[in-house]
Enzyme design. Structure first.
Site, mmCIF file in Angstrom:
data_model
loop_
_atom_site.group_PDB
_atom_site.id
_atom_site.type_symbol
_atom_site.label_atom_id
_atom_site.label_comp_id
_atom_site.label_asym_id
_atom_site.label_seq_id
_atom_site.Cartn_x
_atom_site.Cartn_y
_atom_site.Cartn_z
ATOM 1 N N HIS A 92 -1.520 0.590 -9.606
ATOM 2 C CA HIS A 92 -2.017 -0.511 -8.769
ATOM 3 C C HIS A 92 -2.659 -1.550 -9.496
ATOM 4 C CE1 HIS A 92 -4.493 -1.062 -4.969
ATOM 5 N NE2 HIS A 92 -3.874 -1.818 -5.473
ATOM 6 N N ARG A 108 0.964 -1.322 -0.169
ATOM 7 C CA ARG A 108 0.115 0.342 -0.069
ATOM 8 C C ARG A 108 1.039 1.248 0.079
ATOM 9 N NH1 ARG A 108 -3.737 -2.180 -2.162
ATOM 10 N NH2 ARG A 108 -5.652 -2.724 -0.966
HETATM 11 P P1 NAP Z 1 -1.504 -11.642 4.679
HETATM 12 O O1 NAP Z 1 -1.856 -13.156 4.267
HETATM 13 O O2 NAP Z 1 -2.457 -10.842 5.481
HETATM 14 O O3 NAP Z 1 -0.121 -10.771 5.197
HETATM 15 C C1 NAP Z 1 0.428 -9.587 5.358
HETATM 16 C C2 NAP Z 1 1.564 -9.875 5.722
HETATM 17 O O4 NAP Z 1 2.054 -8.390 6.691
HETATM 18 C C3 NAP Z 1 1.894 -10.657 7.396
HETATM 19 O O5 NAP Z 1 2.616 -11.576 7.319
HETATM 20 C C4 NAP Z 1 2.294 -9.801 8.596
HETATM 21 O O6 NAP Z 1 2.730 -10.511 9.342
HETATM 22 C C5 NAP Z 1 2.927 -8.856 7.740
HETATM 23 N N1 NAP Z 1 2.417 -7.895 9.015
HETATM 24 C C6 NAP Z 1 1.666 -7.113 9.326
HETATM 25 N N2 NAP Z 1 1.655 -6.001 9.921
HETATM 26 C C7 NAP Z 1 2.466 -6.270 10.479
HETATM 27 C C8 NAP Z 1 3.922 -4.904 11.294
HETATM 28 N N3 NAP Z 1 3.680 -4.367 11.623
HETATM 29 N N4 NAP Z 1 5.067 -5.663 11.243
HETATM 30 C C9 NAP Z 1 5.482 -6.264 10.744
HETATM 31 N N5 NAP Z 1 5.002 -7.318 9.489
HETATM 32 C C10 NAP Z 1 3.446 -6.976 9.286
HETATM 33 O O7 NAP Z 1 -1.636 -10.102 3.443
HETATM 34 P P2 NAP Z 1 -1.536 -10.328 1.444
HETATM 35 O O8 NAP Z 1 -2.394 -10.926 0.935
HETATM 36 O O9 NAP Z 1 -0.815 -11.244 1.814
HETATM 37 O O10 NAP Z 1 -2.009 -9.189 1.777
HETATM 38 C C11 NAP Z 1 -0.410 -8.293 1.863
HETATM 39 C C12 NAP Z 1 -1.338 -6.633 1.150
HETATM 40 O O11 NAP Z 1 -0.810 -6.629 -0.303
HETATM 41 C C13 NAP Z 1 -3.180 -6.482 1.484
HETATM 42 O O12 NAP Z 1 -3.044 -6.235 2.109
HETATM 43 C C14 NAP Z 1 -2.564 -5.746 -0.108
HETATM 44 O O13 NAP Z 1 -2.942 -4.274 0.884
HETATM 45 C C15 NAP Z 1 -1.435 -5.244 -1.004
HETATM 46 N N6 NAP Z 1 -2.472 -5.562 -1.796
HETATM 47 C C16 NAP Z 1 -1.736 -5.311 -3.363
HETATM 48 C C17 NAP Z 1 -2.290 -5.177 -4.309
HETATM 49 C C18 NAP Z 1 -1.490 -4.405 -5.951
HETATM 50 O O14 NAP Z 1 -2.443 -5.072 -6.599
HETATM 51 N N7 NAP Z 1 -0.661 -3.660 -5.675
HETATM 52 C C19 NAP Z 1 -2.892 -6.651 -4.090
HETATM 53 C C20 NAP Z 1 -3.210 -6.893 -3.669
HETATM 54 C C21 NAP Z 1 -3.577 -7.254 -2.075
HETATM 55 P P3 NAP Z 1 2.604 -12.285 9.330
HETATM 56 O O15 NAP Z 1 2.745 -13.381 8.974
HETATM 57 O O16 NAP Z 1 2.839 -12.454 11.941
HETATM 58 O O17 NAP Z 1 1.011 -11.944 10.184
HETATM 59 C C1 GLV Z 2 -5.038 -4.764 -4.057
HETATM 60 O O1 GLV Z 2 -5.419 -3.710 -4.004
HETATM 61 C C2 GLV Z 2 -5.557 -5.579 -3.215
HETATM 62 O O2 GLV Z 2 -6.260 -5.189 -1.713
HETATM 63 O O3 GLV Z 2 -6.608 -7.192 -3.787
#
Ligand code: NAP
Ligand code: GLV
Length: 311
Positions: A274, A226
């Protein structure tokens, strides 16, 4: 099973057909034709719904975020507090992000932003890229998407490390760091930083000037998490000074990025709108229908938002 659907810029029929292919009995209602809350229980499947909309439908049993991020929901001050929120976590989303990160890591490792700049002036500037094993790729956020990116990157032979909030079990091919106390060590070795953290109270502006300067001289940054994770003024400064060699930014605190923003002119910065991982109806429909079944059977759904953690 009734689905109340909200999405601004994608043909709704594609979603309707994908959901009906998973369950022909479901009723698909696209906004603004959501009907009345009196019509009985429903599930919402939404992306950036109008603030205040969801509170008018107390019949919603669970809210499915059409993306992995939920900041588009939690920024609504009237978001119902007790309705479960389920984040997207289907295979298509993971594959999309893994591809984007593999492409971007290779581009920065092989110095493509520099080479593309040279092409503009027809400059035959040969560069020597280090071996992949000598390049540390630090993945910030080792959740669903961070892990998918790591799996895609493993065959290239990079020195992979991850950083997350909670400790991870040892794993072949990647070293794990966790907790704020290890962030400096994690950053100081990472030649290419892949950001895949959610936006929470703890992660906003996590990469401020001080932390950006902890990265090695000449490092590259790829942000697919983000926009709020990085202080953009500080990034501009450390890219101009050359401490950070190149970057790819897919997400911004305010999207689209203003046309007069100085970052548009930053050399060796790739800006993408994005698009790193866009939820694909063909894989997401199965995920949504599968999780509605879980909820209806009283089972725990996948990827339920924990409001206290913020992700
Ligand atoms: P997820 O499975 O919830 O993973 C989040 C990761 O971040 C986990 O490893 C978590 O740690 C870590 N984390 C959260 N807070 C933290 C902190 N304060 N300090 C250190 N580590 C922290 O989420 P995801 O599905 O992988 O998605 C991640 C993010 O990608 C989404 O929230 C979204 O914002 C972004 N995204 C972007 C796109 C795009 O097109 N650009 C698309 C999809 C998603 P733990 O493992 O310890 O819980
Ligand atoms: C895209 O940014 C998502 O959160 O899946």
């Amino acid at each position: 099973m009734r689905i109340l659907f909200y999405l601004d810029d994608y043909p709704h029929e594609i979603w309707r057909d994908a959901l009906l292919a998973e369950n022909p009995d479901l009723e698909f209602r696209s906004y603004p034709d959501w009907g009345s809350p009196e019509d009985g229980p429903a599930y919402a499947l939404v992306w950036e719904p109008k603030p205040g909309l969801l509170k008018d439908y107390p019949n919603i049993q669970a809210i499915f975020s059409m993306g992995a991020g939920i900041d588009h929901l939690t920024r609504d001050p009237q978001l119902p507090k007790d309705t479960p929120i389920i984040r997207m976590g289907d295979d298509g989303l993971k594959e999309g992000m893994a591809e984007f990160m593999a492409m971007s890591v290779l581009m920065h490792h092989r110095q493509m932003p520099y080479l593309l700049e040279q092409q503009k002036t027809k400059n035959w500037a040969r560069v020597f890229a280090p071996a992949a094993k000598d390049v540390q790729v630090g993945i910030m956020g080792y959740g669903a998407l961070g892990k998918a990116a790591a799996e895609k990157l493993k065959p290239f032979g990079y020195n992979l490390v991850s950083w997350s909030r909670t400790a991870k079990a040892p794993e072949e091919g990647i070293k794990h760091y966790s907790g704020t106390e290890t962030i400096d060590e994690f950053l100081s070795g990472s030649n290419i930083l892949v950001c895949l953290l959610p936006e929470t109270k703890e992660t906003i502006n996590l990469l401020d000037k001080e932390r950006l300067l902890k990265l090695p001289q000449g490092a590259s940054i790829i942000n697919g998490g983000r926009g709020g994770l990085i202080d953009l003024d500080a990034l501009e400064e450390v890219m101009t000074s050359g401490h950070i060699e190149s970057a790819t930014l897919d997400v911004f605190p305010k999207e689209p990025l203003n046309t007069d923003h100085p970052l548009w002119h930053q050399e060796k910065l790739i800006i993408t709108p994005h698009v790193a991982a866009i939820t694909r109806p063909d894989t997401a429909a199965n995920y949504v229908v599968r999780n509605i079944k879980k909820l209806e059977n009283g089972e725990e759904p996948e990827n339920k938002l924990d409001l206290n953690r913020g992700y």
